[in-house]
Design a protein around this motif. Sequence first.
Motif, PDB file in Angstrom:
ATOM      1  N   GLY A 188      -7.198   0.714 -11.769  1.00 31.70           N
ATOM      2  CA  GLY A 188      -7.452  -0.719 -11.835  1.00 31.70           C
ATOM      3  C   GLY A 188      -8.180  -1.125 -13.106  1.00 31.70           C
ATOM      4  O   GLY A 188      -8.469  -0.300 -13.966  1.00 31.70           O
ATOM      5  N   ASP A 216      -5.363  -5.494  -6.315  1.00 30.78           N
ATOM      6  CA  ASP A 216      -5.939  -4.151  -6.437  1.00 30.78           C
ATOM      7  C   ASP A 216      -6.029  -3.726  -7.902  1.00 30.78           C
ATOM      8  O   ASP A 216      -7.006  -3.088  -8.311  1.00 30.78           O
ATOM      9  CB  ASP A 216      -5.092  -3.142  -5.658  1.00 30.78           C
ATOM     10  CG  ASP A 216      -5.325  -3.234  -4.156  1.00 30.78           C
ATOM     11  OD1 ASP A 216      -6.418  -3.671  -3.758  1.00 30.78           O
ATOM     12  OD2 ASP A 216      -4.410  -2.882  -3.390  1.00 30.78           O
ATOM     13  N   TYR A 217      -5.015  -4.083  -8.687  1.00 28.63           N
ATOM     14  CA  TYR A 217      -5.022  -3.723 -10.107  1.00 28.63           C
ATOM     15  C   TYR A 217      -6.203  -4.373 -10.827  1.00 28.63           C
ATOM     16  O   TYR A 217      -6.871  -3.752 -11.652  1.00 28.63           O
ATOM     17  CB  TYR A 217      -3.712  -4.149 -10.760  1.00 28.63           C
ATOM     18  CG  TYR A 217      -3.667  -3.898 -12.248  1.00 28.63           C
ATOM     19  CD1 TYR A 217      -3.719  -2.600 -12.750  1.00 28.63           C
ATOM     20  CD2 TYR A 217      -3.602  -4.959 -13.156  1.00 28.63           C
ATOM     21  CE1 TYR A 217      -3.693  -2.353 -14.118  1.00 28.63           C
ATOM     22  CE2 TYR A 217      -3.572  -4.728 -14.517  1.00 28.63           C
ATOM     23  CZ  TYR A 217      -3.615  -3.431 -14.997  1.00 28.63           C
ATOM     24  OH  TYR A 217      -3.600  -3.196 -16.356  1.00 28.63           O
ATOM     25  N   SER A 239      -0.793  -5.891  -4.850  1.00 28.32           N
ATOM     26  CA  SER A 239      -0.833  -4.917  -5.943  1.00 28.32           C
ATOM     27  C   SER A 239      -1.587  -5.485  -7.133  1.00 28.32           C
ATOM     28  O   SER A 239      -2.378  -4.782  -7.784  1.00 28.32           O
ATOM     29  CB  SER A 239       0.590  -4.535  -6.360  1.00 28.32           C
ATOM     30  OG  SER A 239       1.279  -3.914  -5.298  1.00 28.32           O
ATOM     31  N   ASP A 262       0.836  -1.212   0.000  1.00 29.92           N
ATOM     32  CA  ASP A 262       0.000   0.000   0.000  1.00 29.92           C
ATOM     33  C   ASP A 262       0.865   1.255   0.000  1.00 29.92           C
ATOM     34  O   ASP A 262       0.520   2.261  -0.639  1.00 29.92           O
ATOM     35  CB  ASP A 262      -0.918   0.004   1.222  1.00 29.92           C
ATOM     36  CG  ASP A 262      -2.037  -1.024   1.120  1.00 29.92           C
ATOM     37  OD1 ASP A 262      -2.252  -1.550   0.010  1.00 29.92           O
ATOM     38  OD2 ASP A 262      -2.679  -1.308   2.145  1.00 29.92           O
ATOM     39  N   ALA A 307       2.213   1.627  -3.612  1.00 30.05           N
ATOM     40  CA  ALA A 307       1.168   1.887  -4.616  1.00 30.05           C
ATOM     41  C   ALA A 307       0.431   3.197  -4.375  1.00 30.05           C
ATOM     42  O   ALA A 307       0.109   3.913  -5.338  1.00 30.05           O
ATOM     43  CB  ALA A 307       0.172   0.730  -4.632  1.00 30.05           C
ATOM     44  N   TYR A 360      -1.098   0.682  -9.042  1.00 29.19           N
ATOM     45  CA  TYR A 360      -1.064  -0.744  -8.739  1.00 29.19           C
ATOM     46  C   TYR A 360      -0.230  -1.541  -9.740  1.00 29.19           C
ATOM     47  O   TYR A 360       0.539  -2.426  -9.361  1.00 29.19           O
ATOM     48  CB  TYR A 360      -2.490  -1.300  -8.702  1.00 29.19           C
ATOM     49  CG  TYR A 360      -3.374  -0.611  -7.697  1.00 29.19           C
ATOM     50  CD1 TYR A 360      -3.038  -0.594  -6.342  1.00 29.19           C
ATOM     51  CD2 TYR A 360      -4.545   0.037  -8.081  1.00 29.19           C
ATOM     52  CE1 TYR A 360      -3.848   0.048  -5.410  1.00 29.19           C
ATOM     53  CE2 TYR A 360      -5.360   0.674  -7.163  1.00 29.19           C
ATOM     54  CZ  TYR A 360      -5.008   0.678  -5.831  1.00 29.19           C
ATOM     55  OH  TYR A 360      -5.804   1.319  -4.914  1.00 29.19           O
TER      56      TYR A 360
END
Length: 259
Positions: free
Chosen positions: A226, A216-217, A213, A161, A164, A171
Amino acid sequence: MEQTGSLFSNEHAIRNKVPQVTLFFWLIKMMSTTVGETAADFLNFNLNWGLTNTTLVMSGLLLISLYVQVSAKKYVPALYWLAVVLISVVGTLISDNLADNLGVPLELSTVLFASALLVTFVVWYKSERTLSIHSITTRRREAFYWLTILFTFALGTSAGDLVAESLNLGYFVSALIFAAVIGAVALAHYRFKLNAVTAFWLAYILTRPLGASLGDYLSQPRSEGGLELGTTSTSVTFVVIICGLVVYLTKTKKDQFVL
Protein backbone atom coordinates in the motif's frame (compact mmCIF):
# COMPACT_ATOMS: atom_id res chain seq x y z
CA MET A 1 -48.03 11.33 -3.33
CA GLU A 2 -49.17 10.33 0.11
CA GLN A 3 -48.40 6.83 1.33
CA THR A 4 -50.45 4.67 3.64
CA GLY A 5 -49.94 1.26 5.19
CA SER A 6 -46.69 -0.61 5.62
CA LEU A 7 -43.38 0.83 4.49
CA PHE A 8 -43.01 -2.13 2.16
CA SER A 9 -46.59 -2.19 0.88
CA ASN A 10 -46.82 -2.59 -2.89
CA GLU A 11 -50.32 -1.12 -3.16
CA HIS A 12 -49.31 2.44 -4.01
CA ALA A 13 -46.83 3.91 -6.46
CA ILE A 14 -44.08 6.12 -5.05
CA ARG A 15 -41.61 8.54 -6.52
CA ASN A 16 -38.39 7.03 -7.80
CA LYS A 17 -35.97 7.83 -4.96
CA VAL A 18 -32.75 6.78 -6.63
CA PRO A 19 -30.49 9.10 -8.65
CA GLN A 20 -29.90 9.24 -12.36
CA VAL A 21 -26.87 7.23 -13.46
CA THR A 22 -24.40 9.97 -14.32
CA LEU A 23 -20.66 10.46 -13.90
CA PHE A 24 -21.42 11.84 -10.43
CA PHE A 25 -23.21 8.59 -9.57
CA TRP A 26 -20.20 6.45 -10.41
CA LEU A 27 -17.72 8.80 -8.71
CA ILE A 28 -19.65 8.80 -5.44
CA LYS A 29 -20.37 5.07 -5.69
CA MET A 30 -16.69 4.20 -6.06
CA MET A 31 -15.63 6.52 -3.24
CA SER A 32 -18.39 5.06 -1.06
CA THR A 33 -16.97 1.60 -1.60
CA THR A 34 -13.52 2.85 -0.63
CA VAL A 35 -14.92 4.46 2.52
CA GLY A 36 -16.72 1.20 3.29
CA GLU A 37 -13.41 -0.62 3.30
CA THR A 38 -11.30 1.95 5.15
CA ALA A 39 -13.97 3.05 7.66
CA ALA A 40 -14.62 -0.55 8.71
CA ASP A 41 -10.89 -1.01 9.33
CA PHE A 42 -10.68 2.34 11.16
CA LEU A 43 -13.49 1.49 13.59
CA ASN A 44 -12.37 -2.09 14.04
CA PHE A 45 -8.63 -1.55 14.53
CA ASN A 46 -7.83 2.13 15.09
CA LEU A 47 -10.63 2.72 17.61
CA ASN A 48 -10.37 -0.84 18.94
CA TRP A 49 -14.12 -1.45 18.71
CA GLY A 50 -13.53 -4.99 17.53
CA LEU A 51 -15.28 -6.66 14.63
CA THR A 52 -18.41 -7.68 16.54
CA ASN A 53 -19.06 -4.28 18.16
CA THR A 54 -18.34 -2.45 14.91
CA THR A 55 -20.80 -4.71 13.08
CA LEU A 56 -23.56 -4.19 15.64
CA VAL A 57 -23.19 -0.40 15.75
CA MET A 58 -22.96 0.08 11.99
CA SER A 59 -25.83 -2.33 11.31
CA GLY A 60 -27.99 -0.35 13.71
CA LEU A 61 -27.11 2.91 11.97
CA LEU A 62 -27.82 1.32 8.60
CA LEU A 63 -31.28 0.17 9.67
CA ILE A 64 -32.11 3.67 10.88
CA SER A 65 -30.78 5.19 7.67
CA LEU A 66 -32.79 2.79 5.48
CA TYR A 67 -35.94 3.47 7.48
CA VAL A 68 -35.54 7.20 6.88
CA GLN A 69 -34.71 6.63 3.20
CA VAL A 70 -37.72 4.38 2.62
CA SER A 71 -39.99 6.75 4.55
CA ALA A 72 -38.95 9.76 2.48
CA LYS A 73 -41.42 10.95 -0.14
CA LYS A 74 -38.82 11.98 -2.72
CA TYR A 75 -35.17 11.53 -3.66
CA VAL A 76 -32.88 13.35 -1.23
CA PRO A 77 -29.18 13.01 -2.19
CA ALA A 78 -27.92 13.17 1.40
CA LEU A 79 -30.29 10.42 2.59
CA TYR A 80 -29.62 8.18 -0.39
CA TRP A 81 -25.83 8.41 -0.28
CA LEU A 82 -25.70 8.09 3.51
CA ALA A 83 -27.53 4.77 3.12
CA VAL A 84 -25.08 3.69 0.40
CA VAL A 85 -22.02 4.56 2.51
CA LEU A 86 -23.42 2.72 5.54
CA ILE A 87 -24.43 -0.31 3.48
CA SER A 88 -20.90 -0.32 2.06
CA VAL A 89 -19.46 -0.47 5.58
CA VAL A 90 -21.89 -3.19 6.67
CA GLY A 91 -21.29 -5.21 3.50
CA THR A 92 -17.58 -5.14 4.27
CA LEU A 93 -18.20 -6.20 7.86
CA ILE A 94 -20.44 -9.11 6.85
CA SER A 95 -17.68 -10.48 4.64
CA ASP A 96 -15.02 -9.84 7.31
CA ASN A 97 -17.12 -11.62 9.96
CA LEU A 98 -17.43 -14.70 7.80
CA ALA A 99 -13.69 -14.75 7.11
CA ASP A 100 -12.28 -13.69 10.48
CA ASN A 101 -14.84 -14.84 13.07
CA LEU A 102 -16.24 -17.92 11.36
CA GLY A 103 -13.24 -18.97 9.31
CA VAL A 104 -15.18 -19.16 6.03
CA PRO A 105 -12.74 -19.22 3.08
CA LEU A 106 -12.96 -16.27 0.68
CA GLU A 107 -13.66 -18.66 -2.18
CA LEU A 108 -16.73 -19.99 -0.39
CA SER A 109 -18.02 -16.60 0.79
CA THR A 110 -17.65 -15.25 -2.75
CA VAL A 111 -19.75 -18.13 -4.09
CA LEU A 112 -22.32 -17.72 -1.30
CA PHE A 113 -22.77 -13.98 -1.88
CA ALA A 114 -22.87 -14.46 -5.65
CA SER A 115 -25.58 -17.08 -5.18
CA ALA A 116 -27.55 -14.84 -2.81
CA LEU A 117 -27.32 -11.97 -5.29
CA LEU A 118 -28.44 -14.19 -8.17
CA VAL A 119 -31.42 -15.47 -6.17
CA THR A 120 -32.37 -11.89 -5.30
CA PHE A 121 -32.24 -10.89 -8.96
CA VAL A 122 -34.36 -13.88 -9.97
CA VAL A 123 -37.01 -13.29 -7.31
CA TRP A 124 -37.04 -9.56 -8.03
CA TYR A 125 -37.51 -10.12 -11.76
CA LYS A 126 -40.16 -12.79 -11.29
CA SER A 127 -42.06 -10.51 -8.96
CA GLU A 128 -41.70 -7.21 -10.85
CA ARG A 129 -40.67 -8.19 -14.42
CA THR A 130 -37.91 -5.58 -14.38
CA LEU A 131 -34.59 -4.89 -12.68
CA SER A 132 -34.27 -1.33 -13.93
CA ILE A 133 -33.45 1.39 -11.40
CA HIS A 134 -35.68 3.67 -13.47
CA SER A 135 -38.63 1.69 -12.14
CA ILE A 136 -38.04 1.77 -8.35
CA THR A 137 -41.57 3.11 -7.92
CA THR A 138 -43.10 0.75 -5.34
CA ARG A 139 -42.12 -0.18 -1.81
CA ARG A 140 -41.47 -3.78 -2.82
CA ARG A 141 -39.10 -2.75 -5.61
CA GLU A 142 -37.35 -0.43 -3.20
CA ALA A 143 -36.86 -3.32 -0.78
CA PHE A 144 -35.43 -5.50 -3.58
CA TYR A 145 -33.17 -2.64 -4.63
CA TRP A 146 -31.55 -2.16 -1.22
CA LEU A 147 -31.24 -5.89 -0.57
CA THR A 148 -29.48 -6.24 -3.92
CA ILE A 149 -27.10 -3.42 -3.07
CA LEU A 150 -26.22 -5.06 0.25
CA PHE A 151 -25.30 -8.31 -1.49
CA THR A 152 -23.26 -6.47 -4.15
CA PHE A 153 -21.14 -4.87 -1.44
CA ALA A 154 -20.65 -8.12 0.47
CA LEU A 155 -19.82 -9.97 -2.75
CA GLY A 156 -17.45 -7.23 -3.88
CA THR A 157 -15.56 -7.32 -0.59
CA SER A 158 -15.07 -11.08 -0.70
CA ALA A 159 -14.16 -11.10 -4.39
CA GLY A 160 -11.79 -8.15 -3.98
CA ASP A 161 -10.01 -9.74 -1.01
CA LEU A 162 -9.84 -13.04 -2.87
CA VAL A 163 -8.12 -11.49 -5.88
CA ALA A 164 -5.82 -9.17 -3.90
CA GLU A 165 -4.80 -11.49 -1.07
CA SER A 166 -5.49 -15.13 -1.87
CA LEU A 167 -4.12 -14.83 -5.41
CA ASN A 168 -1.24 -12.60 -4.23
CA LEU A 169 -1.77 -10.02 -6.95
CA GLY A 170 -1.56 -7.01 -4.66
CA TYR A 171 -3.97 -4.13 -4.19
CA PHE A 172 -2.82 -1.95 -7.09
CA VAL A 173 -2.85 -4.76 -9.65
CA SER A 174 -6.25 -5.88 -8.37
CA ALA A 175 -7.61 -2.35 -8.81
CA LEU A 176 -6.30 -2.26 -12.37
CA ILE A 177 -7.90 -5.62 -13.14
CA PHE A 178 -11.32 -4.58 -11.86
CA ALA A 179 -11.06 -1.22 -13.65
CA ALA A 180 -10.27 -3.04 -16.89
CA VAL A 181 -13.25 -5.38 -16.46
CA ILE A 182 -15.54 -2.38 -15.83
CA GLY A 183 -14.13 -0.81 -18.99
CA ALA A 184 -14.94 -4.01 -20.87
CA VAL A 185 -18.53 -3.89 -19.59
CA ALA A 186 -18.85 -0.26 -20.72
CA LEU A 187 -17.46 -1.19 -24.15
CA ALA A 188 -19.87 -4.11 -24.42
CA HIS A 189 -22.77 -1.78 -23.66
CA TYR A 190 -21.86 1.15 -25.92
CA ARG A 191 -20.24 -0.78 -28.78
CA PHE A 192 -21.90 -4.18 -28.75
CA LYS A 193 -25.33 -3.21 -27.36
CA LEU A 194 -25.16 -5.11 -24.08
CA ASN A 195 -28.48 -4.59 -22.30
CA ALA A 196 -28.37 -1.40 -20.23
CA VAL A 197 -29.80 -3.02 -17.08
CA THR A 198 -27.32 -5.91 -17.26
CA ALA A 199 -24.42 -3.53 -17.88
CA PHE A 200 -25.47 -1.33 -14.96
CA TRP A 201 -25.61 -4.14 -12.42
CA LEU A 202 -22.36 -5.69 -13.64
CA ALA A 203 -20.59 -2.34 -13.29
CA TYR A 204 -22.25 -1.76 -9.91
CA ILE A 205 -20.99 -5.09 -8.60
CA LEU A 206 -17.48 -4.54 -9.97
CA THR A 207 -17.05 -1.03 -8.54
CA ARG A 208 -17.15 -2.59 -5.07
CA PRO A 209 -13.94 -4.68 -5.40
CA LEU A 210 -12.40 -1.80 -7.36
CA GLY A 211 -13.11 0.62 -4.51
CA ALA A 212 -12.01 -1.91 -1.88
CA SER A 213 -8.72 -2.57 -3.68
CA LEU A 214 -8.16 1.17 -4.11
CA GLY A 215 -8.92 1.81 -0.43
CA ASP A 216 -6.48 -0.87 0.69
CA TYR A 217 -3.84 0.39 -1.75
CA LEU A 218 -4.07 3.91 -0.32
CA SER A 219 -4.32 2.97 3.35
CA GLN A 220 -2.26 -0.17 3.93
CA PRO A 221 1.46 -0.22 4.89
CA ARG A 222 4.08 -0.17 2.16
CA SER A 223 5.27 -3.56 3.39
CA GLU A 224 1.88 -4.95 2.32
CA GLY A 225 1.82 -3.18 -1.03
CA GLY A 226 0.00 0.00 0.00
CA LEU A 227 0.86 3.71 0.07
CA GLU A 228 0.56 3.85 3.88
CA LEU A 229 -1.74 6.89 3.94
CA GLY A 230 -3.70 5.26 6.76
CA THR A 231 -7.37 4.44 7.14
CA THR A 232 -8.09 7.74 8.92
CA SER A 233 -6.69 10.01 6.20
CA THR A 234 -8.17 7.94 3.40
CA SER A 235 -11.62 7.78 5.00
CA VAL A 236 -11.74 11.49 5.87
CA THR A 237 -10.54 12.57 2.42
CA PHE A 238 -13.13 10.53 0.57
CA VAL A 239 -15.95 11.46 2.98
CA VAL A 240 -15.18 15.16 2.44
CA ILE A 241 -15.25 14.71 -1.35
CA ILE A 242 -18.49 12.74 -1.17
CA CYS A 243 -20.10 15.44 0.99
CA GLY A 244 -18.99 18.13 -1.44
CA LEU A 245 -20.49 16.28 -4.41
CA VAL A 246 -23.73 15.58 -2.52
CA VAL A 247 -24.09 19.28 -1.67
CA TYR A 248 -23.48 20.14 -5.33
CA LEU A 249 -26.08 17.65 -6.52
CA THR A 250 -28.58 18.85 -3.93
CA LYS A 251 -28.27 22.39 -5.23
CA THR A 252 -28.12 21.66 -8.96
CA LYS A 253 -30.45 18.61 -9.07
CA LYS A 254 -28.32 17.23 -11.91
CA ASP A 255 -28.91 13.64 -10.83
CA GLN A 256 -32.67 13.77 -10.36
CA PHE A 257 -35.18 12.09 -12.62
CA VAL A 258 -37.39 14.51 -14.55
CA LEU A 259 -40.99 14.00 -13.46
